[in-house]
Each structure stands twice: as structure tokens, then as C-alpha cells.
Scaffold this motif. Sequence first.
Motif, PDB file in Angstrom:
ATOM      1  N   GLY A 228     -58.055 -36.486  24.824  1.00  0.00           N
ATOM      2  CA  GLY A 228     -57.962 -37.841  24.318  1.00  0.00           C
ATOM      3  C   GLY A 228     -58.164 -37.972  22.829  1.00  0.00           C
ATOM      4  O   GLY A 228     -58.578 -37.052  22.145  1.00  0.00           O
ATOM      5  N   CYS A 229     -57.834 -39.150  22.342  1.00  0.00           N
ATOM      6  CA  CYS A 229     -57.983 -39.503  20.934  1.00  0.00           C
ATOM      7  C   CYS A 229     -59.306 -40.223  20.783  1.00  0.00           C
ATOM      8  O   CYS A 229     -59.529 -41.261  21.398  1.00  0.00           O
ATOM      9  CB  CYS A 229     -56.824 -40.399  20.503  1.00  0.00           C
ATOM     10  N   PHE A 230     -60.205 -39.684  19.966  1.00  0.00           N
ATOM     11  CA  PHE A 230     -61.548 -40.221  19.832  1.00  0.00           C
ATOM     12  C   PHE A 230     -61.601 -41.367  18.825  1.00  0.00           C
ATOM     13  O   PHE A 230     -61.180 -41.208  17.683  1.00  0.00           O
ATOM     14  CB  PHE A 230     -62.531 -39.128  19.428  1.00  0.00           C
ATOM     15  N   ALA A 231     -62.143 -42.506  19.269  1.00  0.00           N
ATOM     16  CA  ALA A 231     -62.287 -43.687  18.433  1.00  0.00           C
ATOM     17  C   ALA A 231     -63.638 -44.325  18.723  1.00  0.00           C
ATOM     18  O   ALA A 231     -64.181 -44.182  19.816  1.00  0.00           O
ATOM     19  CB  ALA A 231     -61.170 -44.677  18.720  1.00  0.00           C
ATOM     20  N   SER A 232     -64.154 -45.018  17.716  1.00  0.00           N
ATOM     21  CA  SER A 232     -65.419 -45.741  17.856  1.00  0.00           C
ATOM     22  C   SER A 232     -65.378 -46.919  16.902  1.00  0.00           C
ATOM     23  O   SER A 232     -64.486 -47.004  16.054  1.00  0.00           O
ATOM     24  CB  SER A 232     -66.591 -44.821  17.523  1.00  0.00           C
ATOM     25  N   PRO A 233     -66.360 -47.810  16.976  1.00  0.00           N
ATOM     26  CA  PRO A 233     -66.405 -48.896  15.987  1.00  0.00           C
ATOM     27  C   PRO A 233     -66.552 -48.380  14.549  1.00  0.00           C
ATOM     28  O   PRO A 233     -66.172 -49.065  13.608  1.00  0.00           O
ATOM     29  CB  PRO A 233     -67.644 -49.703  16.406  1.00  0.00           C
ATOM     30  N   ALA A 234     -67.070 -47.160  14.371  1.00  0.00           N
ATOM     31  CA  ALA A 234     -67.243 -46.579  13.034  1.00  0.00           C
ATOM     32  C   ALA A 234     -65.975 -45.927  12.502  1.00  0.00           C
ATOM     33  O   ALA A 234     -65.922 -45.508  11.347  1.00  0.00           O
ATOM     34  CB  ALA A 234     -68.369 -45.552  13.050  1.00  0.00           C
ATOM     35  N   GLY A 235     -64.939 -45.814  13.331  1.00  0.00           N
ATOM     36  CA  GLY A 235     -63.689 -45.180  12.911  1.00  0.00           C
ATOM     37  C   GLY A 235     -63.156 -44.265  13.979  1.00  0.00           C
ATOM     38  O   GLY A 235     -63.507 -44.375  15.151  1.00  0.00           O
ATOM     39  N   GLY A 236     -62.310 -43.336  13.557  1.00  0.00           N
ATOM     40  CA  GLY A 236     -61.703 -42.414  14.503  1.00  0.00           C
ATOM     41  C   GLY A 236     -61.932 -40.975  14.105  1.00  0.00           C
ATOM     42  O   GLY A 236     -62.419 -40.671  13.018  1.00  0.00           O
ATOM     43  N   MET A 237     -61.595 -40.111  15.040  1.00  0.00           N
ATOM     44  CA  MET A 237     -61.561 -38.667  14.796  1.00  0.00           C
ATOM     45  C   MET A 237     -60.181 -38.128  15.126  1.00  0.00           C
ATOM     46  O   MET A 237     -59.788 -37.095  14.637  1.00  0.00           O
ATOM     47  CB  MET A 237     -62.588 -37.935  15.667  1.00  0.00           C
ATOM     48  N   GLY A 238     -59.476 -38.818  15.999  1.00  0.00           N
ATOM     49  CA  GLY A 238     -58.184 -38.350  16.446  1.00  0.00           C
ATOM     50  C   GLY A 238     -58.318 -37.369  17.591  1.00  0.00           C
ATOM     51  O   GLY A 238     -59.327 -37.333  18.302  1.00  0.00           O
ATOM     52  N   PHE A 239     -57.275 -36.576  17.766  1.00  0.00           N
ATOM     53  CA  PHE A 239     -57.237 -35.550  18.806  1.00  0.00           C
ATOM     54  C   PHE A 239     -57.816 -34.247  18.262  1.00  0.00           C
ATOM     55  O   PHE A 239     -57.566 -33.887  17.114  1.00  0.00           O
ATOM     56  CB  PHE A 239     -55.791 -35.288  19.252  1.00  0.00           C
ATOM     57  N   HIS A 240     -58.574 -33.540  19.076  1.00  0.00           N
ATOM     58  CA  HIS A 240     -59.178 -32.254  18.707  1.00  0.00           C
ATOM     59  C   HIS A 240     -58.435 -31.129  19.422  1.00  0.00           C
ATOM     60  O   HIS A 240     -58.277 -31.176  20.639  1.00  0.00           O
ATOM     61  CB  HIS A 240     -60.643 -32.194  19.157  1.00  0.00           C
ATOM     62  N   TRP A 241     -58.025 -30.119  18.668  1.00  0.00           N
ATOM     63  CA  TRP A 241     -57.409 -28.922  19.237  1.00  0.00           C
ATOM     64  C   TRP A 241     -58.329 -27.751  18.914  1.00  0.00           C
ATOM     65  O   TRP A 241     -58.694 -27.536  17.759  1.00  0.00           O
ATOM     66  CB  TRP A 241     -56.008 -28.715  18.657  1.00  0.00           C
ATOM     67  N   VAL A 242     -58.716 -26.990  19.934  1.00  0.00           N
ATOM     68  CA  VAL A 242     -59.738 -25.953  19.795  1.00  0.00           C
ATOM     69  C   VAL A 242     -59.126 -24.557  19.751  1.00  0.00           C
ATOM     70  O   VAL A 242     -58.116 -24.288  20.397  1.00  0.00           O
ATOM     71  CB  VAL A 242     -60.782 -26.037  20.943  1.00  0.00           C
TER      72      VAL A 242
END
Length: 190
Positions: A80-94
Motif C-alpha cells: 500500500g501507499c502510506f499516508a497520514s495527516p503529517a504527509g505521505g511516504m508513498g509505496f515502499h519497495w524492499v
Amino acid sequence: MRRIAGLLTTFALLAGCGETTETHTTTPVTQAALEPGAAALAVRSESETRALLALRAATAPFQRLEAARAAGWSDQSPAGCFASPAGGMGFHWVNAANVGTLDPSRPQFVMYEPQQDGSMKLVGAEFIYPGVPTDPVPVLFGQHFTYNTVFSVWALHVWVWKENPSGLYADWNPRVSCAYAAGAVRTKHH
């Protein structure tokens, strides 16, 4: 030599919002060296600059997600695409082969922001280090990692491909959005 100077200038512009805890010799970028439209003048320690340039050089070929996947960042994790009220991180690829290293040129994650046209834009990297909260705090780029209680790892985000007004090493970036993701994961990341 011009290419190296250009990389230093470009990186300094992108890194201008972060804080550093090092007190070593600094390398200033003069106003004359700023590219058109640049918002900030950056001053970083020499060792931090070298480490950040190593990260940019290592991830520069991954402007296209397909290139990162072919190079070993092949799994999206967590989904998933990470989001919060503080902003986003987007998608993480490991890249699981990099877990357990503290090498600035071997991030464990590359992070991508979904675009309106369906493409993904590289925005940064995340370093994680396995451990427990009582372990010595890992340090990279002169920055102390924070303990991620959700995933039980030490973590450090580095926004080397998208300016972050919250800081170069902040967890969330208010300029990263999951608006064009099929579904955003709203979670407590730390």
C-alpha cells in the motif's frame, strides 16, 4: 569535475531542509551555484554530504520503478501507499539483501509516489536496522534512527529525490501524496 560540482549543487538544493547533528567541517553552496528556481541554500558536513551523494548515486538509476525492481527492490512491503495527516511516504519497495547493513549506498527501501498518469516517481529511501528498543541506536548520515514500534525495527527516512519541508530525515513528507494510489494505507508508522 563539472558533473561532480553539478551533483553537489543539485543534492545540496534537495537536502536544504534537513537538520544535521554533526559538527564537522561544512561545505557551503554559494548563491551563484544555485540552479534557477532553487528555494534553499544548504550547508552540510563533508561526511554527511559524501554519504548523501553515495545514496543519490546508488538510487539515481531507479527513477523508473522497473529499474529498481530489476536491481533487487522487487517486493512491495508493506503493501500500500502510506499516508497520514503529517504527509505521505508513498509505496515502499524492499531489497531484503540490504537488511542489516548501514551502508548509505545500500538502502533497504526505495519509496515512490503514485502519479496521475499511473507512473511512480522516486521520492526517497528508507533505511531499517533490525533490533529492539534497548539496542544502541544506529546512526547513518550523522542521524540517529528512531525505533519503529509497528514493525519492530530501527528506521531512518531520507528524502533525497523530493524536497521535504518537514526535514530531509523526517518520517512523513507533506509534499508526497497517495491521491493517485488505488488505496492508501493510513497507519501509525512510528
